[in-house]
Design a protein around this motif. Structure first.
Motif, PDB file in Angstrom:
ATOM      1  N   GLU A  24       7.167  32.959 -90.386  1.00 29.43           N
ATOM      2  CA  GLU A  24       7.014  31.880 -89.637  1.00 29.43           C
ATOM      3  C   GLU A  24       8.008  31.927 -88.277  1.00 29.43           C
ATOM      4  O   GLU A  24       7.517  31.631 -87.227  1.00 29.43           O
ATOM      5  CB  GLU A  24       7.635  30.812 -90.334  1.00 29.43           C
ATOM      6  N   THR A  25       9.178  32.498 -88.484  1.00 30.36           N
ATOM      7  CA  THR A  25      10.058  32.842 -87.079  1.00 30.36           C
ATOM      8  C   THR A  25       9.459  33.709 -86.214  1.00 30.36           C
ATOM      9  O   THR A  25       9.696  33.406 -85.056  1.00 30.36           O
ATOM     10  CB  THR A  25      11.496  33.461 -87.643  1.00 30.36           C
ATOM     11  N   GLN A  26       8.751  34.695 -86.851  1.00 26.18           N
ATOM     12  CA  GLN A  26       8.306  35.948 -85.822  1.00 26.18           C
ATOM     13  C   GLN A  26       7.194  35.115 -85.106  1.00 26.18           C
ATOM     14  O   GLN A  26       7.041  35.547 -83.898  1.00 26.18           O
ATOM     15  CB  GLN A  26       7.817  37.124 -86.473  1.00 26.18           C
ATOM     16  N   THR A  27       6.334  34.596 -85.635  1.00 27.59           N
ATOM     17  CA  THR A  27       5.188  33.833 -85.026  1.00 27.59           C
ATOM     18  C   THR A  27       5.653  32.626 -84.094  1.00 27.59           C
ATOM     19  O   THR A  27       5.293  32.792 -83.082  1.00 27.59           O
ATOM     20  CB  THR A  27       4.190  33.081 -86.290  1.00 27.59           C
ATOM     21  N   ALA A  28       6.469  31.889 -84.405  1.00 30.18           N
ATOM     22  CA  ALA A  28       7.056  30.686 -83.436  1.00 30.18           C
ATOM     23  C   ALA A  28       7.771  31.686 -82.331  1.00 30.18           C
ATOM     24  O   ALA A  28       7.575  31.059 -81.246  1.00 30.18           O
ATOM     25  CB  ALA A  28       8.054  30.092 -84.203  1.00 30.18           C
ATOM     26  N   ASP A  29       8.368  32.742 -82.553  1.00 26.28           N
ATOM     27  CA  ASP A  29       9.127  33.260 -81.543  1.00 26.28           C
ATOM     28  C   ASP A  29       7.957  33.900 -80.385  1.00 26.28           C
ATOM     29  O   ASP A  29       8.320  33.941 -79.166  1.00 26.28           O
ATOM     30  CB  ASP A  29       9.956  34.341 -81.929  1.00 26.28           C
ATOM     31  N   ALA A  30       7.204  34.548 -80.971  1.00 30.98           N
ATOM     32  CA  ALA A  30       5.713  35.171 -80.454  1.00 30.98           C
ATOM     33  C   ALA A  30       5.151  33.870 -79.261  1.00 30.98           C
ATOM     34  O   ALA A  30       4.840  34.209 -78.117  1.00 30.98           O
ATOM     35  CB  ALA A  30       4.828  35.784 -81.159  1.00 30.98           C
ATOM     36  N   ALA A  31       4.799  32.963 -80.097  1.00 31.10           N
ATOM     37  CA  ALA A  31       4.275  31.817 -79.324  1.00 31.10           C
ATOM     38  C   ALA A  31       5.349  31.204 -78.147  1.00 31.10           C
ATOM     39  O   ALA A  31       4.582  30.935 -77.084  1.00 31.10           O
ATOM     40  CB  ALA A  31       4.057  30.581 -80.151  1.00 31.10           C
ATOM     41  N   ILE A  32       6.510  31.157 -78.248  1.00 34.52           N
ATOM     42  CA  ILE A  32       7.477  30.558 -77.492  1.00 34.52           C
ATOM     43  C   ILE A  32       7.668  31.566 -76.141  1.00 34.52           C
ATOM     44  O   ILE A  32       7.564  31.070 -75.166  1.00 34.52           O
ATOM     45  CB  ILE A  32       8.893  30.046 -78.272  1.00 34.52           C
ATOM     46  N   ASP A  33       7.726  32.804 -76.639  1.00 37.89           N
ATOM     47  CA  ASP A  33       7.715  33.683 -75.669  1.00 37.89           C
ATOM     48  C   ASP A  33       6.466  33.791 -74.856  1.00 37.89           C
ATOM     49  O   ASP A  33       6.568  33.925 -73.587  1.00 37.89           O
ATOM     50  CB  ASP A  33       7.836  35.360 -76.191  1.00 37.89           C
ATOM     51  N   SER A  34       5.278  33.643 -75.370  1.00 34.76           N
ATOM     52  CA  SER A  34       4.089  33.602 -74.581  1.00 34.76           C
ATOM     53  C   SER A  34       4.083  32.424 -73.811  1.00 34.76           C
ATOM     54  O   SER A  34       3.611  32.644 -72.496  1.00 34.76           O
ATOM     55  CB  SER A  34       2.941  33.517 -75.546  1.00 34.76           C
ATOM     56  N   LEU A  35       4.597  31.472 -74.302  1.00 38.33           N
ATOM     57  CA  LEU A  35       4.594  29.911 -73.210  1.00 38.33           C
ATOM     58  C   LEU A  35       5.647  30.040 -72.304  1.00 38.33           C
ATOM     59  O   LEU A  35       5.015  30.006 -71.216  1.00 38.33           O
ATOM     60  CB  LEU A  35       5.147  28.730 -74.230  1.00 38.33           C
ATOM     61  N   LEU A  36       6.678  30.615 -72.525  1.00 36.39           N
ATOM     62  CA  LEU A  36       7.804  30.828 -71.599  1.00 36.39           C
ATOM     63  C   LEU A  36       7.445  31.991 -70.379  1.00 36.39           C
ATOM     64  O   LEU A  36       7.996  31.912 -69.087  1.00 36.39           O
ATOM     65  CB  LEU A  36       8.854  31.277 -71.896  1.00 36.39           C
ATOM     66  N   TRP A  37       6.903  32.852 -70.726  1.00 33.50           N
ATOM     67  CA  TRP A  37       6.543  34.213 -69.973  1.00 33.50           C
ATOM     68  C   TRP A  37       5.070  34.243 -69.350  1.00 33.50           C
ATOM     69  O   TRP A  37       4.949  34.642 -68.204  1.00 33.50           O
ATOM     70  CB  TRP A  37       6.868  35.521 -70.561  1.00 33.50           C
ATOM     71  N   GLU A  38       4.046  33.334 -69.879  1.00 33.77           N
ATOM     72  CA  GLU A  38       2.787  33.584 -69.252  1.00 33.77           C
ATOM     73  C   GLU A  38       2.041  32.203 -69.153  1.00 33.77           C
ATOM     74  O   GLU A  38       1.297  32.144 -68.247  1.00 33.77           O
ATOM     75  CB  GLU A  38       1.934  34.014 -70.691  1.00 33.77           C
ATOM     76  N   SER A  39       2.778  31.147 -69.607  1.00 29.25           N
ATOM     77  CA  SER A  39       1.908  29.927 -69.387  1.00 29.25           C
ATOM     78  C   SER A  39       2.876  28.853 -68.793  1.00 29.25           C
ATOM     79  O   SER A  39       2.265  27.452 -68.644  1.00 29.25           O
ATOM     80  CB  SER A  39       1.643  29.267 -70.955  1.00 29.25           C
ATOM     81  N   VAL A  40       3.991  29.102 -68.464  1.00 31.28           N
ATOM     82  CA  VAL A  40       4.940  28.085 -67.816  1.00 31.28           C
ATOM     83  C   VAL A  40       4.450  27.468 -66.524  1.00 31.28           C
ATOM     84  O   VAL A  40       4.511  26.191 -66.492  1.00 31.28           O
ATOM     85  CB  VAL A  40       6.276  28.653 -67.550  1.00 31.28           C
ATOM     86  N   ASN A  41       3.552  28.049 -65.898  1.00 32.39           N
ATOM     87  CA  ASN A  41       2.867  27.584 -64.456  1.00 32.39           C
ATOM     88  C   ASN A  41       1.676  27.150 -64.766  1.00 32.39           C
ATOM     89  O   ASN A  41       0.843  26.618 -63.970  1.00 32.39           O
ATOM     90  CB  ASN A  41       3.011  28.462 -63.291  1.00 32.39           C
ATOM     91  N   ASP A  42       1.216  27.126 -66.090  1.00 32.18           N
ATOM     92  CA  ASP A  42      -0.301  26.858 -66.226  1.00 32.18           C
ATOM     93  C   ASP A  42      -0.205  25.125 -66.410  1.00 32.18           C
ATOM     94  O   ASP A  42       0.327  24.558 -67.317  1.00 32.18           O
ATOM     95  CB  ASP A  42      -0.594  27.354 -67.616  1.00 32.18           C
ATOM     96  N   VAL A  43      -0.912  24.503 -65.494  1.00 30.88           N
ATOM     97  CA  VAL A  43      -1.214  22.959 -65.444  1.00 30.88           C
ATOM     98  C   VAL A  43      -1.481  22.571 -66.799  1.00 30.88           C
ATOM     99  O   VAL A  43      -1.060  21.479 -67.177  1.00 30.88           O
ATOM    100  CB  VAL A  43      -1.612  22.723 -64.271  1.00 30.88           C
ATOM    101  N   PRO A  44      -2.830  22.877 -67.176  1.00 27.99           N
ATOM    102  CA  PRO A  44      -3.171  22.494 -68.440  1.00 27.99           C
ATOM    103  C   PRO A  44      -2.196  22.462 -69.619  1.00 27.99           C
ATOM    104  O   PRO A  44      -2.143  21.365 -70.354  1.00 27.99           O
ATOM    105  CB  PRO A  44      -4.657  23.057 -68.639  1.00 27.99           C
ATOM    106  N   THR A  45      -1.556  23.454 -69.677  1.00 30.08           N
ATOM    107  CA  THR A  45      -0.520  23.582 -70.702  1.00 30.08           C
ATOM    108  C   THR A  45       0.576  22.536 -70.568  1.00 30.08           C
ATOM    109  O   THR A  45       1.043  21.830 -71.701  1.00 30.08           O
ATOM    110  CB  THR A  45      -0.041  24.976 -70.869  1.00 30.08           C
ATOM    111  N   ARG A  46       0.922  22.515 -69.254  1.00 35.44           N
ATOM    112  CA  ARG A  46       2.179  21.310 -69.141  1.00 35.44           C
ATOM    113  C   ARG A  46       1.684  19.957 -69.574  1.00 35.44           C
ATOM    114  O   ARG A  46       2.228  19.303 -70.012  1.00 35.44           O
ATOM    115  CB  ARG A  46       2.583  21.408 -67.727  1.00 35.44           C
ATOM    116  N   HIS A  47       0.262  19.639 -68.993  1.00 37.30           N
ATOM    117  CA  HIS A  47      -0.158  18.237 -69.333  1.00 37.30           C
ATOM    118  C   HIS A  47      -0.286  17.976 -70.853  1.00 37.30           C
ATOM    119  O   HIS A  47      -0.058  17.041 -71.313  1.00 37.30           O
ATOM    120  CB  HIS A  47      -1.583  18.291 -68.667  1.00 37.30           C
TER     121      HIS A  47
END
Length: 122
Positions: A25-48
């Motif tokens: 669970e920790t590994q999955t959450a960390d990977a998802a957060i890393d993906s969000l912070l490094w790949e999707s932070v400027n993605d407008v639909p994600t922020r919406h």
């Protein structure tokens, strides 16, 4: 018979001490957060979508506080804070699934203040 990739993750998790489910669970959450912070932070639909959810729970907001991520976290959470401030100033409260906005806002505000505090320590 071929093995699913998850099989190898479980097998590896079982080879270490402690709860393998917690580890996965920790590994999955960390990977998802890393993906969000490094790949999707400027993605407008994600922020919406994040704004519509009114941010993360404290547990997952805490996981976002990591070295090198302050800028990404500030963009994401700043957007949430702006959305909540706009809702408060307009008086346009909408229910968040599972909780009325009036029930969720105190939790959200504590969560956001905690993240801001943690970021100020780095």
């Amino acid at each position: 018979m071929s093995k699913h990739l998850g099989y190898f993750d479980v097998k590896e998790a079982l080879s270490n001490s402690g709860c393998p489910v917690c580890r996965l669970e920790t590994q999955t959450a960390d990977a998802a957060i890393d993906s969000l912070l490094w790949e999707s932070v400027n993605d407008v639909p994600t922020r919406h979508q994040l704004n519509a959810a009114r941010g993360y729970c404290r547990t997952h907001a805490e996981k976002m506080v990591r070295n090198g991520a302050a800028f990404g976290v500030s963009i994401l959470m700043g957007s949430v804070v702006h959305t909540v401030a706009e809702i408060l100033s307009n008086g346009t409260f909408q229910d968040v699934p599972g909780l009325a906005m009036r029930q969720k806002l105190p939790v959200l505000i504590r969560c956001l203040l905690w993240v801001v505090h943690k970021l100020s320590l780095h």
